[in-house]
Scaffold this active site. Sequence first.
Site, mmCIF file in Angstrom:
data_model
loop_
_atom_site.group_PDB
_atom_site.id
_atom_site.type_symbol
_atom_site.label_atom_id
_atom_site.label_comp_id
_atom_site.label_asym_id
_atom_site.label_seq_id
_atom_site.Cartn_x
_atom_site.Cartn_y
_atom_site.Cartn_z
ATOM 1 N N GLY B 32 30.389 -35.961 -7.826
ATOM 2 C CA GLY B 32 29.698 -35.020 -6.946
ATOM 3 C C GLY B 32 28.232 -35.365 -6.841
ATOM 4 O O GLY B 32 27.620 -35.816 -7.820
ATOM 5 N N ASN B 35 23.149 -31.135 -4.015
ATOM 6 C CA ASN B 35 21.824 -30.992 -4.628
ATOM 7 C C ASN B 35 21.922 -30.777 -6.133
ATOM 8 O O ASN B 35 21.216 -31.390 -6.914
ATOM 9 C CB ASN B 35 20.951 -29.945 -3.920
ATOM 10 C CG ASN B 35 21.449 -28.526 -4.058
ATOM 11 O OD1 ASN B 35 22.606 -28.280 -4.455
ATOM 12 N ND2 ASN B 35 20.606 -27.574 -3.729
ATOM 13 N N LYS B 234 28.772 -12.686 -10.987
ATOM 14 C CA LYS B 234 27.361 -12.430 -10.652
ATOM 15 C C LYS B 234 27.160 -12.329 -9.142
ATOM 16 O O LYS B 234 26.279 -11.606 -8.674
ATOM 17 C CB LYS B 234 26.480 -13.552 -11.218
ATOM 18 C CG LYS B 234 26.748 -14.878 -10.533
ATOM 19 C CD LYS B 234 25.855 -16.010 -10.973
ATOM 20 C CE LYS B 234 26.172 -17.221 -10.086
ATOM 21 N NZ LYS B 234 25.345 -18.389 -10.381
ATOM 22 N N ASN B 300 24.235 -14.449 -1.227
ATOM 23 C CA ASN B 300 24.955 -13.174 -1.373
ATOM 24 C C ASN B 300 24.005 -11.986 -1.247
ATOM 25 O O ASN B 300 24.281 -11.008 -0.558
ATOM 26 C CB ASN B 300 25.660 -13.134 -2.728
ATOM 27 C CG ASN B 300 26.695 -14.223 -2.827
ATOM 28 O OD1 ASN B 300 27.707 -14.198 -2.146
ATOM 29 N ND2 ASN B 300 26.426 -15.225 -3.653
#
Lengths: 385, 385
Positions: B32, B35, B234, B300
Amino acid sequence: MTTTPKKTHIQMLNEVNYNSIEMAPFRVVSVGSGNWGTCVAKIMAENTRENPLLFNQEVKMWVYEEEFEGRKLTDIINEDHVNAKYLPGIKLPDNLKAVPDLLEAVKDCNIIIFNIPHQFLEGILKQLKGNIHPKARAISCLKGLRVDENDVELLSDIITKELGIHCGCLAGANLAIEVANQKFSETTIAYPLPSDYVAGDLDDTVLYTLFHRPYFHVHIVEDISGVSIAGALKNIVAIGVGFVDGLQWGENAKASIMRRGLLEMIKFGELFKPDSKVATFCQESAGVADLFTTCTGGRNFKLAYRMAQTGKSANEIEEEMLNGQSAQGLITAKEIHELVKNRRLTDEFPLFETIYQILFHGVSIGILPYMLENKWSVSKPNYSG
Amino acid sequence: MTTTPKKTHIQMLNEVNYNSIEMAPFRVVSVGSGNWGTCVAKIMAENTRENPLLFNQEVKMWVYEEEFEGRKLTDIINEDHVNAKYLPGIKLPDNLKAVPDLLEAVKDCNIIIFNIPHQFLEGILKQLKGNIHPKARAISCLKGLRVDENDVELLSDIITKELGIHCGCLAGANLAIEVANQKFSETTIAYPLPSDYVAGDLDDTVLYTLFHRPYFHVHIVEDISGVSIAGALKNIVAIGVGFVDGLQWGENAKASIMRRGLLEMIKFGELFKPDSKVATFCQESAGVADLFTTCTGGRNFKLAYRMAQTGKSANEIEEEMLNGQSAQGLITAKEIHELVKNRRLTDEFPLFETIYQILFHGVSIGILPYMLENKWSVSKPNYSG
């Protein structure tokens, strides 16, 4: 260096000589009428009115008498139902009665709420001694601890010691102006039942009924030590967060400082008040939630932020910003430094110690990550790993 | 409704057939290169260079090949030492080598770091199956859980199940751009030693050496469940905080929602992954600190904030803001709702349930305090009182 052994809360209570306890209706007084004092008195007056079997409707509020715009402040409160000086714009219930005489205010009251600045407590207690309802119970809304180089004393224990009455405390993520405007918040009340508790005495249900509102949610615990320690030490953490935010280190760094601060608060409790509970710090409004709000603004945060931005000393910024008032965290940082140094426990508190060194000895803020790294393993017992 | 019994992490590990373990120098690959993937690979390359006895210096990074400004992204990374597309402006160490072929990238590597978007995991694991070093160990930097209406699965367990290798995870208050700029932060690595651990195998010391930097402090725990649950839930809490902030309810309300969210995260762990530890949620960077940062911004929070400000639906705001991308918290809120409803545990999660109802059924945000109040006593076992 010898330390005088301090009595525990329970030991002090056992020396209090109660007979049978006054039953409902309870009579409530707020000793103090600043913005938070007035706000809490407002909440109580809203609840006493709705619960006439449990409480005398009138809530008394001792007001240090002063002139405001040509009138006595007590007159303004009693006639206009607003504390124009300390909580302007907030309508107060008309069953909240301002009383300028302290002893007149507390007369016959069996629930006494203390809500005055820390520095006035001693004088107030002297005046009250011998002049209160003998079976009164108390709740302290004062933040903080009395710390000297040898030990830590809870303010509620000082009240118990001076007046001979059982005393709990109330604290939480409660910026007064938001609560006064009835915006949603939560609070924590620490009130272990006294050893001479009898049915009908002040208990969780009475406290809940007196303080809980649809916009102000109450949770009751027993851990006075944890609530008091969190209320005092959060101000040091807020200084640390102000430092890293002032240097624009970002959100990760702020969260790190809060987390490390939380761990050192727990560690402080473990070492100085072993009856304190980790869950109070981590899960109560008076713990982690109050830490959030304190670290996002307020006097301590701002002082540190400005120090970081300008490179000026704490003293210089205090003079510029606070009109001669001290930031509480500054005082607490120094007191805690002296206590832990005297006990040879400095290594347990790398964050608090570094903040102290930055505040008082011109150490660079940039040293923070290094100091936390070197001491990384020290607090390990607090971690879950 | 029957649920298939899931194997525990330990059960799965016991089925993995290792022989002796490959010793140092370890060979590291990042699967991967977004960022966060690039940022973590940069950290590892800084550390492998400083620890040549422990690690092969070259850190490989699998890059999904694409064109950027007329050049191959792998060429840009390998020639200019910058990931111009996903982490522009950040100089990468020259011992970090971009590799466009997945199997070529992982070849011979015995430490595999997964750092790809959740939705690509399944496809990547299929390609890797049978094609990795048989004694490799893995760390997942993916956030979240796989949730269906019957149960919860940790992403690290999926990796273990698919590839037959032990897998820990890494998470914390780590906004990638801040870490890439070497601003101070902390992280949590959950890595219980595998049952077939032998001396010289990947362990806490090796992990610490691979990930810890002066600006990126590592703490290692065993609780993969707690770290994974916190990382997923979260995002729901951040939606709740966005709601109350959008209505300008103030700092107290935001702190209340965070606190209640933390309690429901702990409760979720207790009910669905009983091996999770309260201390992970309350005291680790991957717990309370990551909750702080997630609730102060991000996708979110912003979605919910805009819903509260405009009165528009979640769908409308998503279309306006996110260019067709979903806010992860929205998906998680729905998945968790379905799971807890199916298990008849809805009453244990008044905050998560109310957020779900606001997001998907047009319930007013104003109901939040009422819902939390009515359910006040439900979570009481989590409290300290």
